[in-house]
Write an enzyme that holds these catalytic residues in place. Structure first.
Site, PDB file in Angstrom:
ATOM      1  N   ARG A 151     100.512  15.736  19.105  1.00  0.00           N
ATOM      2  CA  ARG A 151     101.063  16.732  18.197  1.00  0.00           C
ATOM      3  C   ARG A 151     102.369  16.259  17.562  1.00  0.00           C
ATOM      4  O   ARG A 151     102.755  16.718  16.496  1.00  0.00           O
ATOM      5  CB  ARG A 151     101.292  18.040  18.963  1.00  0.00           C
ATOM      6  CG  ARG A 151     101.656  19.219  18.078  1.00  0.00           C
ATOM      7  CD  ARG A 151     101.988  20.436  18.932  1.00  0.00           C
ATOM      8  NE  ARG A 151     100.825  21.270  19.152  1.00  0.00           N
ATOM      9  CZ  ARG A 151     100.559  21.911  20.285  1.00  0.00           C
ATOM     10  NH1 ARG A 151     101.367  21.778  21.316  1.00  0.00           N
ATOM     11  NH2 ARG A 151      99.496  22.676  20.385  1.00  0.00           N
TER      12      ARG A 151
ATOM     13  N   SER B 108      94.386  10.178  17.029  1.00  0.00           N
ATOM     14  CA  SER B 108      95.070  11.314  17.625  1.00  0.00           C
ATOM     15  C   SER B 108      94.156  11.926  18.665  1.00  0.00           C
ATOM     16  O   SER B 108      93.507  11.219  19.434  1.00  0.00           O
ATOM     17  CB  SER B 108      95.451  12.322  16.527  1.00  0.00           C
ATOM     18  OG  SER B 108      96.157  13.409  17.052  1.00  0.00           O
TER      19      SER B 108
ATOM     20  N   VAL C 266      96.626  23.184  11.098  1.00  0.00           N
ATOM     21  CA  VAL C 266      95.862  22.583  12.199  1.00  0.00           C
ATOM     22  C   VAL C 266      96.752  22.231  13.385  1.00  0.00           C
ATOM     23  O   VAL C 266      97.982  22.224  13.288  1.00  0.00           O
ATOM     24  CB  VAL C 266      95.094  21.338  11.712  1.00  0.00           C
ATOM     25  CG1 VAL C 266      94.103  21.709  10.630  1.00  0.00           C
ATOM     26  CG2 VAL C 266      96.044  20.271  11.188  1.00  0.00           C
ATOM     27  N   GLU C 267      96.100  21.937  14.517  1.00  0.00           N
ATOM     28  CA  GLU C 267      96.757  21.616  15.796  1.00  0.00           C
ATOM     29  C   GLU C 267      97.772  22.692  16.195  1.00  0.00           C
ATOM     30  O   GLU C 267      98.881  22.403  16.619  1.00  0.00           O
ATOM     31  CB  GLU C 267      97.429  20.234  15.741  1.00  0.00           C
ATOM     32  CG  GLU C 267      96.418  19.100  15.804  1.00  0.00           C
ATOM     33  CD  GLU C 267      97.070  17.739  15.961  1.00  0.00           C
ATOM     34  OE1 GLU C 267      98.288  17.681  16.204  1.00  0.00           O
ATOM     35  OE2 GLU C 267      96.360  16.736  15.847  1.00  0.00           O
ATOM     36  N   GLY C 268      97.348  23.942  16.053  1.00  0.00           N
ATOM     37  CA  GLY C 268      98.227  25.066  16.352  1.00  0.00           C
ATOM     38  C   GLY C 268      98.883  25.552  15.077  1.00  0.00           C
ATOM     39  O   GLY C 268      99.818  24.933  14.591  1.00  0.00           O
TER      40      GLY C 268
END
Length: 872
Positions: free
Chosen positions: A378, A210, A500-502
């Site tokens: 994402r 990723s 995670v990731e926002g």
């Protein structure tokens, strides 16, 4: 009668023209012709007709572009410039990330379904399918959840070796650099299958595939950097991580305080211009074992060694972790899921300039690089991991609800349990559809940043709902940790993907609509660019064209929303027929209503909308629910439209469209300008809220599909690890489910005999023995039921431990005060229950025994664990 006719014509004609999105010139000609006919033959006074001609003349004058620009557009442009919010470079980079796909069609108010239906069906290559059936299947067999999460707090060495040997960390690396070169779809399906087995392995594999060094190098690295790093990363000789989050900057990643200062220094014995780095990062997956660190920092050049700027902004570089000053090795412990995650720090670490990913020319481009890659990443890793957990949960819970009995019935027959099962299945179907179809779009070259945010938020949130429902359905079985527990660790891991990731709160309240409103709207971004154009005349010309296009678009959405709500969407054209046609039509309706509401919110609130987070969240939900419903319809089509799956499609679409309706209602209830809200309500709900959620009967129908060995159940669990082998309870539950069907006739004989008074035994095994002795069932049938009972008792059983097994410091705490000569006394009911053969499989109703609470410890004994013991 004539008056009524002309009234309907003069009111209906503009609505019809707006509904069909006729051009300004076409509308002028049609309305002019209608007005002329009305003037000649219609009734009505001369004054009224004169007023109509005055209004028409003003409308027709809009076709004179020079006049329109001078007296209308110029003044509106001046006002627009004053209200236009400022936009930072980082905001611009975020808005420019990726591209616009189906979410743009939903913003249009009139989605072109041909665009979605023409997308190729998601399909793996032969090589990707072989990897899924071979190495991925073998890896799943190797993974032992209890060993990883409780005994080792890590994956065993043989698993790590297998991951490197089979190049699991190199799925996105092209073959030319030694990787597997897999598609986004393959990446997603591999992670889905692994996460259905073990969250730790899925997280470990997901990160290198990723947002990380490999992805950054592929898109932005120099060829020299690619040759240096990618083959080693593909072989597993190098372990990567990417360090972005720091103690003072979490969701606001642009606020990082980690620095790199351009200066002269010595590197490997030679003096070079380089960067002296200082950082403090946390929550970094793979950091404790990483050999190369992708680092985000702010670059400064006070001596102007590389240019005229003092500060360049966020920059990304690759830092070998063996360099002096780099600190790694310590671990966080993320909610009992022991994937390698921890902090990393750097003190005066010096590297040459060519360690910047992409070289010196990419100085200050780190933020743009990251948001561009998130537009794709994402939508893959976290949604796929959430999906895998959901697939395993729904597959296991359906079988469990069939073989676990209470009150003489499989618990799946109880409507409360059936409701939970239906919700699990429907949510999982939505997650699967969204993941598969979005990955098909990624395969086709799309990079939809807003759709990826939708997928990340909703798949992880739906995964949370599925995990909660699975725990409710399986009760005590799901709570008691141990080797036999196949649900709890997935339940524990859910907040990781939420965070995670926002973080999901940020994603819902600020990103989905905040980014979508500007990026996906057919006019807003272009209007902003025209307003900021330094060539004012060119800007005015563009703004004029866009403004009147936007006005026509808004009027069209108002007309379309009103007409489709009034007619229950029955006459809007869609490409589908049959059972799913109405869902396409309702999405058309809500697309127009959403687009109208979005325009009204942006027009009346302007930049203030950014701070009205709950309104922004509701608008984001409206976009998301329509997107997800569209994915459900496309997924159903891609699977060949199996009739048996229609209950799932209906549940998913009805749930999503009902939520769309309710969020529109909530938006209007909370809209700050009440006059605008009232007008919107007329256009959106002229008949009130007419859409209904799924019926109870539909839910029970879905529950039956889950608790029986159906094709729908198998399609729903496609890509989960369901192989029936000794260490996979999910696969063994499926075997027991199939066996439940096989033993049903023999069980019925015993049950009927007991009701007729032919059998006196109370316990299950006794009933089987008595039925066999009396010839009610044959010896083969009796053995078949006994074997089924043994399997059910094993699968529904839970683990227990010697107290010393559960403590890392057996001498401490409550357990430490009991010696081998003084065993803990079991509650009588529990002790008896431990030896009884109480079948959940068949004929008696046996309530789970509940142990009475133990006597509380004396007050003086409570809380006496020492500080050293508490560390254990």
């Amino acid at each position: 009668m004539d008056t009524l006719f002309w009234l309907i014509l003069l009111l209906g004609l503009p609505i019809a023209l707006a509904y069909r999105r006729s051009s300004l010139k076409t509308a002028t000609l049609v309305l002019g012709a209608a007005l002329l006919v009305y003037t000649l033959v219609g009734d009505g006074g001369g004054v009224f007709k004169t007023l109509l001609w005055v209004a028409f003349a003003a409308f027709a004058a809009l076709n004179l572009e020079s006049l329109r620009r001078r007296y209308v557009s110029r003044r509106l442009l001046d006002a627009y410039r004053r209200m236009l919010p400022s936009m930072s470079k980082t905001e611009q980079d975020a808005l420019e990330a990726g591209n616009v796909w189906w979410e743009g069609e939903l913003f249009s108010g009139a989605p072109d379904w041909r665009k979605l239906r023409s997308l190729p069906r998601p399909k793996l290559t032969a090589e990707e399918q072989a990897f899924l059936d071979g190495p991925v299947e073998e890896l799943c067999r190797m993974l032992d959840d209890w060993q990883i999460t409780h005994e080792l707090s890590d994956m065993p060495a043989e698993v790590w070796d297998f991951l490197k040997r089979e190049r699991f960390f190199a799925m996105i690396i092209p073959k030319e650099y030694g990787g597997l070169g897999f598609s986004p779809l393959a990446n997603s399906m591999v992670l889905t299958k692994i996460s259905s087995r073990n969250s730790t392995a899925a997280s470990t594999i997901g990160v290198p595939n990723s947002l990380g060094p490999s992805e950054l190098l592929l898109h932005y690295g120099t060829e020299e950097q690619k040759q240096r790093w990618l083959p080693a990363l593909a072989r597993g000789d190098e372990i990567p991580c990417f360090a972005l989050t720091s103690p003072r900057a979490g969701s606001d990643a642009t606020a990082i305080v980690d620095t790199g200062v351009v200066c002269r220094g010595t590197f490997e014995g030679r003096e070079v211009v380089g960067i002296r780095l200082n950082w403090d990062k946390r929550y970094i997956t793979l950091a404790p074992i990483a050999t190369v660190l992708g680092l985000a920092f702010k670059l400064y050049d006070p001596d102007h060694l590389i240019g005229d700027e003092d500060a360049y902004g966020i920059t990304a570089a690759l830092i070998p972790t063996h360099l002096p000053g780099v600190e790694i090795g310590r671990r966080h412990f993320p909610i009992n899921i022991p994937f390698q995650n921890g902090p990393t720090r750097g003190k005066d670490v010096f590297v040459p300039l060519d360690y910047i990913i992409g070289g010196e020319k990419m100085a200050g481009q780190g933020w743009r690089m990251l948001v561009q890659l998130l537009a794709v990443g994402r939508g893959i890793t976290l949604p796929s991991n959430a999906l895998g957990g959901a697939l395993a949960s729904v597959y296991a819970s359906g079988a469990y609800a069939r073989v676990r009995r209470q009150f003489n019935l499989p618990i799946g027959k109880f409507h409360g349990v059936g409701e939970a099962l239906a919700r699990m299945a429907g949510n999982t179907y939505i997650m699967t559809a969204a993941s598969r179809v979005t990955c098909a779009a990624l395969n086709a070259g799309e990079r939809p940043s807003v759709a990826s945010a939708i997928l990340k938020y909703h798949n992880t949130e739906l995964g949370r709902q599925v995990a909660n429902d699975a725990m409710d359905v399986q009760g005590g079985k799901a709570i008691m940790l141990g080797p036999k527990n196949y649900l709890a660790r997935n339940y524990e891991s859910v907040p990781i993907s939420i965070t995670v990731e926002g973080a999901n709160i940020l994603t819902r309240n600020l990103i989905i609509f905040g980014q979508g409103a500007i990026r996906c709207h057919p006019y807003v971004r272009a209007e902003m660019d025209a307003a900021r154009d330094e060539d004012t005349e060119r800007g005015l010309e563009n703004f004029d064209r866009l403004l009147f296009g936007h006005i026509g678009y808004a009027l069209s959405n108002a007309a379309r929303s009103f007409v489709m709500a009034l007619t229950l969407s029955r006459f809007t054209q869609v490409p589908a027929a049959g059972a799913t046609r109405r869902y396409y039509q309702h999405i058309n309706r809500y697309s127009a209503s959403f687009a109208l509401a979005a325009d009204a919110a942006m027009l009346t609130l302007g930049g203030e909308l950014k701070r009205k987070e709950l309104l922004s969240a509701r608008l984001g939900d409206l976009l998301s629910y329509q997107y997800l419903a569209s994915m459900v319809l496309k997924h159903y089509e891609d699977q060949g439209e199996p009739a048996a799956d229609l209950p799932l499609v209906e549940w998913a679409c009805r749930t999503l469209l009902y939520r769309t309706q309710e969020q529109l209602h909530g938006l209007l209830r909370n809209f700050p300008n009440r006059w605008v809200a009232a007008l919107l309500r007329i256009a959106v709900f002229p008949r009130g809220r007419t859409y209904t959620s799924p019926s109870d009967g539909l839910g029970q129908q879905i529950a039956e599909l889950l608790i029986n060995p159906t094709e729908t159940r198998e399609r729903l669990a496609d890509c989960a690890y369901v192989t029936p082998e000794p260490t996979n309870p999910v696969g063994l539950l499926q075997e027991a489910l199939v066996m439940a069907e096989a033993v049903k006739p023999a069980e019925r004989k015993v049950f009927d005999a007991r009701r007729a008074g032919q059998i006196d035994a109370e316990d299950t095994l006794g009933q089987i023995d008595e039925a066999e002795r009396k010839g009610i069932i044959s010896p083969d049938e009796a053995e078949q039921i006994r074997e089924f009972d043994r399997r059910v008792m094993d699968l529904t059983g839970v683990d227990d431990f010697d107290p010393a097994e559960l403590s890392r410091n057996p001498a401490g705490g409550f357990a430490g005060r009991h010696t081998a000569a003084e065993p803990l006394e079991a509650a009588p009911d529990v002790a008896a229950g431990a030896t009884a053969s109480s079948s959940d499989a068949a004929f008696t109703s046996q309530d789970d025994a509940a142990a009475p609470p133990a006597d509380p410890a004396p007050a003086s004994d409570v809380g006496t664990v020492t500080s050293d013991e508490s560390r254990g």
